[in-house]
Scaffold this motif. Structure first.
Motif, PDB file in Angstrom:
ATOM      1  N   SER A   1       0.826  -1.194   0.000  1.00 15.08           N
ATOM      2  CA  SER A   1       0.000   0.000   0.000  1.00 15.08           C
ATOM      3  C   SER A   1       0.864   1.249   0.000  1.00 15.08           C
TER       4      SER A   1
ATOM      5  N   ARG B   1       0.356  -2.065   4.719  1.00 20.04           N
ATOM      6  CA  ARG B   1      -0.154  -3.348   4.251  1.00 20.04           C
ATOM      7  C   ARG B   1       0.748  -3.906   3.162  1.00 20.04           C
TER       8      ARG B   1
ATOM      9  N   TYR C   1       1.559  -7.775   0.995  1.00 23.55           N
ATOM     10  CA  TYR C   1       1.131  -9.137   0.710  1.00 23.55           C
ATOM     11  C   TYR C   1       2.212  -9.801  -0.126  1.00 23.55           C
TER      12      TYR C   1
END
Length: 124
Positions: A52, A57, A59
């Protein structure tokens, strides 16, 4: 419009490391999520990692978790992919991508901007 340019790919032996960079230019703004994808010959493009704008964030795909790490430097409008413990199956063209929004997509169809890709080849 946003332009993305990847760099840092190359040939490396299994177990080695590479650091990919993606530089963004053009009409950029805040709240852009950025991601890395890869595509091996004859294979579908697959998600590798995403981050992000705020870096709160991240992943990582299961296939690279613990080996690859995504990061970004908004002051430089850049995103990075540190790749360690490389395996021959990591051989692919690696692409960076970006999309404006508060979510962090993991599907290629959700990204708006794409780079041209950089080749990573891992020898046995």
């Amino acid at each position: 419009q946003v332009q993305l340019v990847e760099s840092g790919g190359g040939l490396v032996q299994a177990g080695g490391s590479l650091r990919l960079s993606c530089a963004a230019s053009g009409r950029t703004s805040s709240n852009y999520a950025m991601g890395w994808f890869r595509q091996a010959p004859g294979k579908e493009r697959e998600f590798i990692a995403a981050i992000s704008w705020s870096e709160t964030r991240t992943y990582h795909a299961d296939s690279v978790k613990g080996r690859f790490t995504i990061s970004r430097d908004n002051a430089k409008s850049a995103v990075y992919l540190q790749m360690n413990s490389l395996k021959p199956e990591d051989t692919a063209v690696y692409y960076c991508a970006a999309v404006q929004g508060s979510v962090v997509p993991r599907r290629q169809s959700e990204y708006t901007y794409w780079g041209q890709g950089t080749q990573v080849t891992v020898s046995s």
